[in-house]
Design a protein around this motif. Structure first.
Motif: not given
Length: 77
Positions: A18-45
């Motif tokens: 989970q994102c430490p800022v907004c609490g939304a799930y964190v996902v990693r797309e297959e074939g990518e190294a980066a993990y991303r927050c799925t929160g639409i209204e994440c203040s960090a994003q």
């Protein structure tokens, strides 16, 4: 890696689910190294998007740096 510098008290790292800022799930797309927050209204994003937008590589807005952007977001602007 330099194994002889280890103390034996190390803890294995695991990526947060989970994102430490907004609490939304964190996902990693297959074939990518980066993990991303799925929160639409994440203040960090939002913060990072505005910092990029104002940067030299984008709109090159002089005087609009990370510190000012942070203050503006804290004030809800």
């Amino acid at each position: 890696m330099v194994f002889e510098k280890r103390s034996g008290n190390e803890v294995e790292f695991s990526m947060p689910s989970q994102c430490p800022v907004c609490g939304a799930y964190v996902v990693r797309e297959e074939g990518e190294a980066a993990y991303r927050c799925t929160g639409i209204e994440c203040s960090a994003q939002l913060y990072r998007k505005i910092v990029h937008f104002a940067s030299r590589d984008a709109m090159n807005i002089e005087g609009l740096g990370p510190a000012i952007i942070e203050v503006l977001l804290e004030k809800g602007l």
